[in-house]
Design a protein around this motif. Structure first.
Motif: not given
Length: 116
Positions: A62-75
């Motif tokens: 869940a934390l990885f997901c939020q971090s990727f979203r914040h940087s406009k990346s995808k998990l």
């Protein structure tokens, strides 16, 4: 737990094997951070060889997901086994991170915005 990194033109794939637990969470976090630092914009976690994951790893996802979203990346997650899929379903991980059954489908999804 074993982690192998494969870099493709449009994604980086982490092939995970074994049990993902609190005891080896640092290895997973390090591998994800290394991919991000290398410029990864789409990270795919290949879960095909993962036998078990615990609540600490669910939280990390869940934390990885939020971090990727914040940087406009995808998990994305790839091919979790039935038992692992059931654990993730109980935690509603699939509502945050898309699951794919084929590597080609996951890589092709890079143009689709992440839902986390």
């Amino acid at each position: 737990m074993e982690i192998k990194t494969r870099v493709l033109p449009n994604a980086t794939i982490l092939d995970l094997a074994g049990d993902l637990t609190y005891a080896n969470r640092v290895s997973l976090k390090t591998a994800v951070e290394s991919a991000r630092q290398a410029g990864c914009r789409h990270l795919i976690l290949n879960m095909e060889q993962v036998r078990f994951l615990d609540s600490s790893v669910l939280g990390m996802l869940a934390l990885f997901c939020q971090s990727f979203r914040h940087s406009k990346s995808k998990l994305s997650l790839l091919r979790p086994q039935a038992y692992v899929r059931e654990i993730m379903s109980l935690a509603s991980i699939q509502k945050m991170i898309p699951l794919y059954e084929s590597e080609q489908e996951a890589v092709a999804s890079v143009a689709v915005p992440s839902t986390c």
